[in-house]
Design an enzyme around this catalytic site. Structure first.
Site, mmCIF file in Angstrom:
data_model
loop_
_atom_site.group_PDB
_atom_site.id
_atom_site.type_symbol
_atom_site.label_atom_id
_atom_site.label_comp_id
_atom_site.label_asym_id
_atom_site.label_seq_id
_atom_site.Cartn_x
_atom_site.Cartn_y
_atom_site.Cartn_z
ATOM 1 N N LYS A 33 -37.864 62.732 57.441
ATOM 2 C CA LYS A 33 -39.046 61.868 57.515
ATOM 3 C C LYS A 33 -38.691 60.426 57.140
ATOM 4 C CE LYS A 33 -41.366 64.405 54.588
ATOM 5 N NZ LYS A 33 -40.399 65.498 54.420
ATOM 6 N N THR A 34 -38.003 60.301 56.019
ATOM 7 C CA THR A 34 -37.628 58.967 55.567
ATOM 8 C C THR A 34 -36.662 58.328 56.567
ATOM 9 O OG1 THR A 34 -37.966 59.692 53.298
ATOM 10 C CG2 THR A 34 -36.686 57.683 53.604
ATOM 11 N N ASP A 225 -44.420 56.027 53.463
ATOM 12 C CA ASP A 225 -43.641 57.240 53.155
ATOM 13 C C ASP A 225 -44.379 58.009 52.051
ATOM 14 O OD1 ASP A 225 -41.626 59.106 53.172
ATOM 15 O OD2 ASP A 225 -40.061 57.779 52.387
ATOM 16 N N GLU A 226 -44.135 59.292 51.939
ATOM 17 C CA GLU A 226 -44.736 60.120 50.877
ATOM 18 C C GLU A 226 -46.258 59.962 50.856
ATOM 19 O OE1 GLU A 226 -42.797 62.071 49.053
ATOM 20 O OE2 GLU A 226 -40.813 61.136 48.981
ATOM 21 N N GLN A 256 -45.367 68.883 49.243
ATOM 22 C CA GLN A 256 -44.720 68.123 48.170
ATOM 23 C C GLN A 256 -45.692 67.205 47.448
ATOM 24 O OE1 GLN A 256 -40.596 66.671 48.898
ATOM 25 N NE2 GLN A 256 -41.014 67.285 51.002
ATOM 26 N N ARG A 614 -34.289 69.600 46.534
ATOM 27 C CA ARG A 614 -33.414 68.445 46.274
ATOM 28 C C ARG A 614 -31.956 68.826 46.467
ATOM 29 N NH1 ARG A 614 -36.278 65.448 47.937
ATOM 30 N NH2 ARG A 614 -37.584 67.230 48.327
HETATM 31 N N1 LIG Z 1 -30.590 63.860 62.748
HETATM 32 C C1 LIG Z 1 -29.920 63.874 61.608
HETATM 33 N N2 LIG Z 1 -28.577 64.001 61.625
HETATM 34 C C2 LIG Z 1 -27.861 64.028 60.480
HETATM 35 N N3 LIG Z 1 -28.392 63.941 59.247
HETATM 36 C C3 LIG Z 1 -29.723 63.809 59.153
HETATM 37 C C4 LIG Z 1 -30.549 63.769 60.319
HETATM 38 N N4 LIG Z 1 -31.818 63.639 59.901
HETATM 39 C C5 LIG Z 1 -31.793 63.585 58.554
HETATM 40 N N5 LIG Z 1 -30.538 63.683 58.087
HETATM 41 C C6 LIG Z 1 -30.113 63.683 56.671
HETATM 42 O O1 LIG Z 1 -30.818 64.719 56.009
HETATM 43 C C7 LIG Z 1 -31.180 64.334 54.687
HETATM 44 C C8 LIG Z 1 -32.672 64.427 54.508
HETATM 45 O O2 LIG Z 1 -33.325 63.396 55.259
HETATM 46 P P1 LIG Z 1 -34.557 62.596 54.668
HETATM 47 O O3 LIG Z 1 -34.296 62.226 53.272
HETATM 48 O O4 LIG Z 1 -34.924 61.553 55.634
HETATM 49 O O5 LIG Z 1 -35.629 63.788 54.698
HETATM 50 P P2 LIG Z 1 -37.132 63.767 54.200
HETATM 51 O O6 LIG Z 1 -37.884 64.553 55.215
HETATM 52 O O7 LIG Z 1 -37.560 62.386 53.963
HETATM 53 O O8 LIG Z 1 -36.994 64.586 52.856
HETATM 54 P P3 LIG Z 1 -38.033 64.620 51.618
HETATM 55 O O9 LIG Z 1 -39.182 65.454 52.086
HETATM 56 O O10 LIG Z 1 -37.279 65.290 50.539
HETATM 57 O O11 LIG Z 1 -38.430 63.214 51.334
HETATM 58 C C9 LIG Z 1 -30.646 62.933 54.499
HETATM 59 O O12 LIG Z 1 -29.385 63.008 53.887
HETATM 60 C C10 LIG Z 1 -30.524 62.427 55.915
HETATM 61 O O13 LIG Z 1 -29.549 61.426 56.036
HETATM 62 MG MG LIG Z 2 -38.245 61.412 52.208
#
Ligand SMILES: Nc1ncnc2c1ncn2[C@@H]1O[C@H](COP(=O)(O)OP(=O)(O)OP(=O)(O)O)[C@@H](O)[C@H]1O
Ligand SMILES: [Mg+2]
Length: 776
Positions: A33-34, A225-226, A256, A614
């Site tokens: 997402k981030t 975000d969040e 979350q 995490r």
């Molecule tokens: N398409 C992709 N290819 C490779 N790595 C990825 C890809 N998408 C996300 N990642 C990696 O996966 C991890 C999680 O991504 P991110 O932090 O954006 O998830 P999130 O959905 O925001 O998580 P959270 O809910 O914990 O905030 C990060 O290390 C990110 O770099």
């Molecule tokens: Mg995130």
């Protein structure tokens, strides 16, 4: 297609390329997402959208900084620096600063941190002669905070019989009066507390349609975000700003949502589709962060919650190790287990200390972990305790600076009027406060015109007050020409602060001096570096705003190699290869205070889901059979959350010491029971301890000072590192990332290096202040 977009999967690409209109990305942890937000901003800019028109709101300033850096590598630093990016508080503090006059505030209003608010509330309670055991200032503060976050002003409070009755029932009939006095005193002091930053923004946008129109037109594109953890006040701001163009993109995960206790409203995410027309909904399902075992275990937990949006999370990552579950006899043993396995894992796999995190439900749990890590010489850092800027000596220096730009600042003035001691006693200060309240003037104004007021003090005291006014005024003159660093250096020397801290020569005194030195280093860094990365002018007001809103997570330079210790709440959005979740015991996690209702228990379960997700490679769950709480050794039972995880993902281990010493498990010694066949006692049903008078355990002093030791000294000494750096070295800088040293010039304290950085190109930096880490 742009090359960077190939770093997204198809599902991620869709919301990334969707620029116009309202949209929401709802997806589980670690699904990117981030990352989508980050790439989407880069993509928007590559399509010609002016970065000035993009507002991106993140959960921490650190997250904003990292996003900005990432975007800078794609679109270039000079473009990225114009993005509006940060937490709600930091972004809207900036806007309030330029619009402050409309609300009757000075543009360099002070931001009161929690400590300032607490002190003011405590002093009001005292002035009103109320019983401080009934009117506990922290409770009063959190009550006021919740009014503000629900946009209940003082006037609205007094018009609401239900609120008045609730407070009266809680034996606090004067609550409204305290609220009123607190608000008036903050206003008079030219100060806003954290909640005001949101409340006043709402007021600004509601009362002044032209201001609303201005920011609607500026922020044509808004990203959050969040989103699941926004409170009502934040929700209304986003709503108002996005109302005209409706280009609003929010991302979040209802699973979350963990800040309900601070007013976050999960309905903001659940109702988003009703708030705007034609909302596009995107879902991401692939987790990139964690192993299959971790992802599946986390899914099996969150499944137990009734209130949730249905989501799928899967991963193509390796199966990975099973989640290790460890039982210890005491919290001390638990700490030793954590420390020894960190030590072994690190050795066996050649890891960094920063690959490990220990997460807990409450800050008080860190002590046992800290003791064990210290014994093993494992460096660690505690996040979320007292932030660096809240330390006594630092606040003393900052209070001088606050008073210089805002002489109305009551809390700053009270803090330093007699520090270092200059013979102005508490009685005098009390007289000044009473008089200031009577004349509706600030304390500083009363001091300046003391002969014309009703304040009765003797001649000697009058001179001392006059001297103090003159001192501050002389600093105000200097502030017109000097930068933040020069001013602070002058103030610490001439106010007597340095002398005061140097006086005793105790280790505490030495630490205080080191901290002040570190503060000055930080100021130098701010003055020299800030302009390059952010669109700020480097003024004193900006520096003070930065530090008022800094959490110690933000202060983390990401360049130190230590095990991270923090509460789960703070760990949201972060990731670590190895994660320990400790203290998994009934009444601790889930917390005894959060088991009254299903919704509270579900929030605890979401917290556990956040904790587990995490972890990238390996998660450890630990619990102790007995633990010191509230000063007593009490028995504990394993948390129901362990039982809720599908057993196939668990590896139940029990350390050899326990098998040796615990008679309950003596069968083990003879090999009758395999460790991973040991069953738990069934978890007790939620017990609400009626009338229990448990006290919150004492809070810990945070961060060991060792971790904050300045790398460079301001007294002109070159640091050790200078002599070591050679052309060709690869170094790391907190803002510019890694870079190659091209040239070194100058001598002693003036050694400079020309470095070609990955983000930001070639820069010449004064090594004294650059805080570089040699990485190759
Ligand atoms: N398409 C992709 N290819 C490779 N790595 C990825 C890809 N998408 C996300 N990642 C990696 O996966 C991890 C999680 O991504 P991110 O932090 O954006 O998830 P999130 O959905 O925001 O998580 P959270 O809910 O914990 O905030 C990060 O290390 C990110 O770099
Ligand atoms: Mg995130």
């Amino acid at each position: 297609m742009e090359k960077y977009l190939s770093q997204l999967n198809e599902a991620q690409l869709e919301p990334t390329l969707q620029i116009e209109g309202p949209m929401i990305v709802i997806a589980g942890a670690g699904s990117g997402k981030t990352r989508v937000l980050t790439y989407r901003i880069a993509y928007m800019m590559s399509k010609g959208i002016d970065p000035f028109n993009i507002l991106s709101l993140t959960f921490t300033n650190k997250a904003a900084r990292e996003m900005k850096e990432r975007i800078a590598t794609i679109v270039g630093a000079s473009e990225a620096k114009n993005l509006w990016m940060g937490t709600f508080h930091s972004v809207f503090a900036r806007i309030l600063r330029s619009e402050a006059d409309k609300l009757g505030y000075p543009s360099n209003f002070t931001i009161y941190d929690t400590q300032d608010s607490d002190r003011l509330i405590a002093s009001i309670i005292k002035e009103m002669n109320l019983d401080k055991d009934i009117y506990k200032y922290k409770q009063v503060r959190s009550r006021i905070s919740s009014y503000k976050n629900s946009l209940i002003t003082v006037r609205a409070y007094f018009q609401n019989p239900e609120l008045i009755e609730a407070d009266t029932m809680a034996r606090r009939p004067r609550m409204g009066d305290i609220y009123k006095e607190y608000v008036e005193r903050c206003f008079k002091a030219g100060a806003m507390d954290f909640d005001d930053l949101l409340l006043k923004t709402n007021e600004l946008l509601t009362r002044f349609p032209e201001v609303l129109a201005k920011y609607q037109n500026r922020f044509k594109y808004i990203l959050v975000d969040e989103y699941q953890d926004t409170n009502h006040s934040q929700y209304l701001i986003v709503r108002a700003l996005s109302d005209k163009f409706q280009n609003i993109c929010v991302v979040g995960d209802d699973a979350q949502s963990i800040y309900a206790f601070r007013g976050a409203n999960i309905n903001n995410i659940l109702n988003f589709q009703k708030d705007y027309d034609d909302v596009k909904v995107f879902r991401l399902e692939q987790n990139y962060r964690s192993t299959k075992n971790i992802v599946n275990a986390a899914n099996s937990i969150i499944d137990k919650n009734q209130t949730k949006l249905d989501k799928i999370v899967w991963t193509a990552n390796d199966e990975g190790e099973k989640i290790k579950v460890n039982r210890s006899l005491t919290d001390g043993d638990e700490g030793r287990y954590v420390a020894s396995t960190i030590f072994e894992t690190k050795m066996q796999n050649q890891l960094m200390h920063s690959d490990f995190a220990v997460l807990y439900r409450t800050n008080a749990q860190s002590r046992a972990i800290e003791d064990a890590l210290r014994k093993r010489d494992i460096p660690y850092r505690i996040y979320g305790g007292l932030s660096f800027y809240q330390r006594k000596e630092i606040k003393d220096v900052l209070s001088y600076l606050r008073l210089i730009i805002n002489p109305a600042d009551e809390e700053a003035l009270k803090r330093i009027i007699n520090f270092p001691p200059r013979g102005i006693g508490q009685t005098t200060v009390d007289k000044l406060i009473v008089s200031a309240n009577g004349y509706n003037k600030t304390i500083f104004e009363v001091m300046k015109n003391i002969e014309k007021t009703d304040v009765k003090v003797n001649r000697g005291t009058q001179t001392k007050l006059q001297d103090f006014v003159t001192l501050i005024e002389s600093y105000q003159v200097l502030n017109q020409t000097a930068d933040v660093f020069e001013l602070a250096e002058h103030v610490t020397r001439t106010s007597g602060l340095i002398k005061e801290f140097n006086k005793d020569g105790t280790p505490e005194g030495v630490t205080r001096m080191e901290n002040i030195e570190e503060l000055l280093n930080g100021m130098k860094d701010f003055v020299e570096g800030q302009k390059e990365i952010a669109d700020t002018t480097g003024s004193l007001a900006e520096f003070l705003e930065d530090v008022a809103l800094a959490t110690d997570l933000d202060a983390d330079k990401g360049d130190s190699n230590h095990v991270a210790l923090m509460t789960i709440h703070l760990a949201k959005g972060l990731e670590f290869p190895y994660v320990y979740i400790v203290g998994l015991e009934e009444d601790l996690f889930p917390s005894a205070m959060s088991m009254n209702t299903r919704s509270e228990l579900e929030e605890e379960r979401r917290l556990f889901y956040v904790a587990l997700t995490r972890a990238e490679k390996q998660a450890y769950l630990t619990y102790a059979l007995s633990r010191y709480r509230w000063g007593k050794l009490i028995d504990s039972e394993p948390s129901r959350f362990i039982e809720e995880i599908d057993e196939q993902y668990l590896d139940i281990v029990t350390p050899t010491e326990e098998r040796r010493f615990n008679p309950m498990l003596s069968a083990d010694i003879f090999g009758d029971v395999e460790p991973n066949k040991i069953r738990y006692k069934p978890a007790k049903q939620p017990t609400l301890k009626k009338g229990a008078t448990k006290k919150e355990p004492t809070k810990f002093q945070a961060t060991t000072p060792k971790n904050l030791k300045p790398v460079a000294k301001t007294n002109g000494n070159t640091n050790l590192f200078d002599s070591k750096l050679v052309v060709g070295n690869v170094v790391k800088h907190i803002r510019f990332g890694t870079g190659e040293v091209l040239k070194i010039e100058g001598k002693g304290a003036d050694i400079k290096a020309e470095i070609d950085f990955q983000h930001g190109g070639v820069k010449k930096l004064l090594l004294r202040f650059a805080k570089l880490e040699v990485v190759g």
